[in-house]
Design a protein around this motif. Structure first.
Motif, PDB file in Angstrom:
ATOM      1  N   GLU A 247      -4.466  -8.053   2.334  1.00 59.53           N
ATOM      2  CA  GLU A 247      -4.594  -7.273   2.925  1.00 59.53           C
ATOM      3  C   GLU A 247      -4.287  -5.998   2.675  1.00 59.53           C
ATOM      4  O   GLU A 247      -4.825  -4.903   2.036  1.00 59.53           O
ATOM      5  CB  GLU A 247      -5.321  -7.356   4.014  1.00 59.53           C
ATOM      6  CG  GLU A 247      -6.047  -5.634   5.087  1.00 59.53           C
ATOM      7  CD  GLU A 247      -6.447  -6.140   6.012  1.00 59.53           C
ATOM      8  OE1 GLU A 247      -6.429  -4.553   6.578  1.00 59.53           O
ATOM      9  OE2 GLU A 247      -6.364  -7.063   6.768  1.00 59.53           O
ATOM     10  N   ALA A 248      -3.023  -5.871   2.659  1.00 57.24           N
ATOM     11  CA  ALA A 248      -2.092  -4.913   2.308  1.00 57.24           C
ATOM     12  C   ALA A 248      -2.195  -4.921   1.097  1.00 57.24           C
ATOM     13  O   ALA A 248      -2.058  -3.422   0.719  1.00 57.24           O
ATOM     14  CB  ALA A 248      -1.232  -5.050   2.843  1.00 57.24           C
ATOM     15  N   VAL A 249      -1.608  -5.757   0.435  1.00 57.73           N
ATOM     16  CA  VAL A 249      -1.396  -5.182  -1.410  1.00 57.73           C
ATOM     17  C   VAL A 249      -3.210  -4.810  -1.995  1.00 57.73           C
ATOM     18  O   VAL A 249      -3.109  -3.518  -2.323  1.00 57.73           O
ATOM     19  CB  VAL A 249      -1.508  -5.930  -2.208  1.00 57.73           C
ATOM     20  CG1 VAL A 249      -2.419  -7.190  -2.226  1.00 57.73           C
ATOM     21  CG2 VAL A 249      -0.736  -5.378  -3.196  1.00 57.73           C
ATOM     22  N   SER A 250      -4.460  -4.419  -1.106  1.00 60.72           N
ATOM     23  CA  SER A 250      -5.736  -4.025  -1.201  1.00 60.72           C
ATOM     24  C   SER A 250      -5.708  -3.413  -1.071  1.00 60.72           C
ATOM     25  O   SER A 250      -6.125  -2.376  -2.070  1.00 60.72           O
ATOM     26  CB  SER A 250      -6.676  -5.687  -1.367  1.00 60.72           C
ATOM     27  OG  SER A 250      -7.145  -5.511  -0.106  1.00 60.72           O
ATOM     28  N   TRP A 270       0.553   4.474   4.910  1.00 58.67           N
ATOM     29  CA  TRP A 270      -0.690   4.766   5.791  1.00 58.67           C
ATOM     30  C   TRP A 270      -1.749   2.967   5.651  1.00 58.67           C
ATOM     31  O   TRP A 270      -2.135   2.458   6.255  1.00 58.67           O
ATOM     32  CB  TRP A 270      -1.498   5.260   5.390  1.00 58.67           C
ATOM     33  CG  TRP A 270      -3.301   5.842   6.688  1.00 58.67           C
ATOM     34  CD1 TRP A 270      -2.892   5.192   8.037  1.00 58.67           C
ATOM     35  CD2 TRP A 270      -4.355   5.405   6.024  1.00 58.67           C
ATOM     36  NE1 TRP A 270      -4.162   5.732   8.190  1.00 58.67           N
ATOM     37  CE2 TRP A 270      -5.429   4.766   7.318  1.00 58.67           C
ATOM     38  CE3 TRP A 270      -4.835   5.123   4.903  1.00 58.67           C
ATOM     39  CZ2 TRP A 270      -6.675   4.498   6.962  1.00 58.67           C
ATOM     40  CZ3 TRP A 270      -6.018   4.700   4.499  1.00 58.67           C
ATOM     41  CH2 TRP A 270      -6.745   4.957   5.438  1.00 58.67           C
ATOM     42  N   ALA A 271      -2.050   2.547   4.383  1.00 64.50           N
ATOM     43  CA  ALA A 271      -2.682   1.402   4.199  1.00 64.50           C
ATOM     44  C   ALA A 271      -1.941   0.395   5.135  1.00 64.50           C
ATOM     45  O   ALA A 271      -2.701  -0.773   4.935  1.00 64.50           O
ATOM     46  CB  ALA A 271      -3.341   1.542   2.513  1.00 64.50           C
ATOM     47  N   VAL A 272      -0.624  -0.074   3.958  1.00 63.90           N
ATOM     48  CA  VAL A 272      -0.288  -1.032   4.494  1.00 63.90           C
ATOM     49  C   VAL A 272       0.318  -0.594   5.953  1.00 63.90           C
ATOM     50  O   VAL A 272      -0.017  -2.490   6.596  1.00 63.90           O
ATOM     51  CB  VAL A 272       1.690  -0.502   3.762  1.00 63.90           C
ATOM     52  CG1 VAL A 272       2.040  -1.730   3.547  1.00 63.90           C
ATOM     53  CG2 VAL A 272       1.296  -0.510   2.286  1.00 63.90           C
ATOM     54  N   LYS A 273       0.283   0.235   6.392  1.00 67.34           N
ATOM     55  CA  LYS A 273       0.822   0.364   8.345  1.00 67.34           C
ATOM     56  C   LYS A 273      -0.476  -0.989   8.869  1.00 67.34           C
ATOM     57  O   LYS A 273      -0.165  -1.294   9.238  1.00 67.34           O
ATOM     58  CB  LYS A 273       1.516   1.119   8.663  1.00 67.34           C
ATOM     59  CG  LYS A 273       1.668   1.537  10.176  1.00 67.34           C
ATOM     60  CD  LYS A 273       1.645   2.913  10.060  1.00 67.34           C
ATOM     61  CE  LYS A 273       1.625   2.951  12.407  1.00 67.34           C
ATOM     62  NZ  LYS A 273       2.125   3.802  12.704  1.00 67.34           N
ATOM     63  N   THR A 274      -1.527   0.421   8.610  1.00 63.70           N
ATOM     64  CA  THR A 274      -2.752  -0.459   9.044  1.00 63.70           C
ATOM     65  C   THR A 274      -3.154  -2.141   8.864  1.00 63.70           C
ATOM     66  O   THR A 274      -4.043  -2.344   9.671  1.00 63.70           O
ATOM     67  CB  THR A 274      -4.467   0.971   8.356  1.00 63.70           C
ATOM     68  OG1 THR A 274      -3.146   1.892   8.261  1.00 63.70           O
ATOM     69  CG2 THR A 274      -5.426   0.207   9.487  1.00 63.70           C
ATOM     70  N   GLN A 283       4.202  -1.544  14.815  1.00 62.41           N
ATOM     71  CA  GLN A 283       3.526   0.378  14.266  1.00 62.41           C
ATOM     72  C   GLN A 283       5.033   0.044  13.297  1.00 62.41           C
ATOM     73  O   GLN A 283       5.025   0.764  12.525  1.00 62.41           O
ATOM     74  CB  GLN A 283       3.080   1.037  15.637  1.00 62.41           C
ATOM     75  CG  GLN A 283       1.783   0.586  16.514  1.00 62.41           C
ATOM     76  CD  GLN A 283       0.646   0.963  15.370  1.00 62.41           C
ATOM     77  OE1 GLN A 283       0.452   1.843  14.574  1.00 62.41           O
ATOM     78  NE2 GLN A 283      -0.369   0.178  15.158  1.00 62.41           N
ATOM     79  N   ALA A 284       6.289  -0.146  14.104  1.00 62.82           N
ATOM     80  CA  ALA A 284       7.212   0.981  14.076  1.00 62.82           C
ATOM     81  C   ALA A 284       7.235  -0.434  12.139  1.00 62.82           C
ATOM     82  O   ALA A 284       7.707   0.346  10.870  1.00 62.82           O
ATOM     83  CB  ALA A 284       8.301   0.716  14.505  1.00 62.82           C
ATOM     84  N   LEU A 285       7.157  -1.621  12.473  1.00 63.19           N
ATOM     85  CA  LEU A 285       7.848  -1.965  11.545  1.00 63.19           C
ATOM     86  C   LEU A 285       7.110  -1.387   9.355  1.00 63.19           C
ATOM     87  O   LEU A 285       7.693  -2.053   8.734  1.00 63.19           O
ATOM     88  CB  LEU A 285       7.963  -3.984  11.928  1.00 63.19           C
ATOM     89  CG  LEU A 285       9.413  -3.821  12.630  1.00 63.19           C
ATOM     90  CD1 LEU A 285       9.720  -5.596  13.132  1.00 63.19           C
ATOM     91  CD2 LEU A 285      10.904  -3.525  11.803  1.00 63.19           C
ATOM     92  N   SER A 286       5.512  -2.322  10.365  1.00 62.00           N
ATOM     93  CA  SER A 286       5.003  -1.960   9.867  1.00 62.00           C
ATOM     94  C   SER A 286       4.974  -0.599   8.749  1.00 62.00           C
ATOM     95  O   SER A 286       4.752  -0.576   7.601  1.00 62.00           O
ATOM     96  CB  SER A 286       3.374  -2.159  10.254  1.00 62.00           C
ATOM     97  OG  SER A 286       3.328  -2.923  10.646  1.00 62.00           O
ATOM     98  N   ALA A 287       4.875   0.471   9.453  1.00 62.71           N
ATOM     99  CA  ALA A 287       5.219   1.678   8.663  1.00 62.71           C
ATOM    100  C   ALA A 287       6.192   2.060   7.714  1.00 62.71           C
ATOM    101  O   ALA A 287       6.148   2.150   6.803  1.00 62.71           O
ATOM    102  CB  ALA A 287       5.411   2.716   9.372  1.00 62.71           C
TER     103      ALA A 287
END
Length: 334
Positions: A247-250, A270-274, A283-287
């Motif tokens: 989902e992140a790459v798409s 923002w898209a990768v974090k979401t 939230q923090a690690l994803s961003a």
């Protein structure tokens, strides 16, 4: 020339503001110390990140060479031009890299700008189709029922449309001309007709077997792109489920459709974090991961393309400043 620069500046500033907003929105509330929380947990996965990056962009060059096969273009020049244009897109506004690919390097490829432009259209169509397919299949469970049904319907319609375009190209030109002749004649309609007919012409020349190969190559390209994310997530030990990287790459690549700075800085993070948060990450690690993986993609592609560009300029003894070359580019696509 001054007026052109002023117009380009006016077009660029809104994109920079969009990027600034998304960066603020993505990293708000994240303490600077949390940027150090991301570490290399399993260094062996660095080989996966590097290997799939090389494989993915090599496949992109192979695919574009196949699209230009009717012009007699070879892999070497195609790879050089494509990587140079991708690097330019990452650091220059207004998709200058694509404009350079179509006009500046047409003579290097032995093809007319209109022919090159038709392959660029086809390239974008294939990429959006495959990325959209991945996104709908991986993000569907996170979407409300009505949106999910709408996304599925849009995917079905786009899939049927692309398949008809690819495998029925030889019979589409006359109906397409009749359709556009019935529409009001304005500049936008005329450009749309011209671009669609260019894409149909390219697909017709490829033939059914060639179009099947293009679909397979496109799927392989995005498999490699997804595996870059999978490898990077294992590299830093991020806790997400199996669908998270896909989902992140798409979603991250679909974010390039938003008007922003070169390289989609801001929307990409923002898209990768979401995406990763919706699959179990914090939230923090994803961003921070989104920032790190974007930095890798920009540095690796821009570095490789920039190096290829400089080596070629030295080899042909081209001393014209790059900005002067860009100023001579046409203001419109063919």
């Amino acid at each position: 020339m001054t007026q052109t620069r002023s117009r380009n500046l006016v077009k660029t500033v809104p994109g920079l503001l969009v990027s600034a907003f998304f960066l603020w929105y993505t990293f708000r509330g994240i303490h600077p110390s949390e940027f150090r929380a991301l570490s290399l947990v399993h260094p062996v996965w660095m080989l996966g990140v590097l290997g799939f990056t090389v494989a993915g962009y090599t496949l992109r060059c192979v695919r574009w060479t196949r699209m230009l096969r009717s012009t007699g273009a070879h892999f070497g020049p195609c790879a050089r031009v494509l990587m140079t244009s991708l690097a330019a897109n990452n650091i220059m506004p207004l998709r200058i890299g694509d404009i350079m690919r179509i006009f500046t390097y047409a003579s290097d490829l032995g093809a007319a700008p209109s022919v090159i432009f038709s392959t660029v259209i086809l390239e974008k169509l294939l990429d959006v189709f495959v990325v959209g397919l991945i996104f709908v299949r991986t993000a569907g469970a996170d979407l409300p029922l009505k949106i999910r049904r709408g996304a599925d319907a849009a995917l079905i319609v786009s899939s049927v449309g692309l398949l008809i375009l690819m495998f029925g190209a030889g019979k589409l030109e006359i109906p397409a001309r009749k359709l556009f002749s019935a529409l009001p004649r304005n500049r936008f309609i005329q450009k749309a007709e011209h671009w669609l007919l260019l894409a149909i012409s390219t697909l017709r020349q490829m033939g059914v077997a060639g179009n099947i190969v293009l679909l397979v190559q496109s799927a392989a390209i995005w498999f490699c792109e997804g595996m870059i994310f999978v490898s990077a997530i294992h590299l830093v030990g991020l806790a997400v489920d199996a669908l998270g990287p896909w989902e992140a790459v798409s979603f991250a690549n679909l974010s390039y459709m938003l008007p922003s700075s070169p390289g989609a800085i801001g929307p990409f993070e923002w898209a990768v974090k979401t995406s990763l948060v919706s699959h179990g990450s914090t939230q923090a690690l994803s961003a921070v991961f989104g920032l790190a993986i974007h930095a890798w993609m920009l540095i690796s592609v821009t570095g490789a393309g920039g190096l290829i560009f400089l080596i070629h300029r030295i080899r042909i003894h081209n001393h014209t400043p790059l900005l002067e070359e860009i100023e001579t580019l046409p203001t419109e696509l063919p």
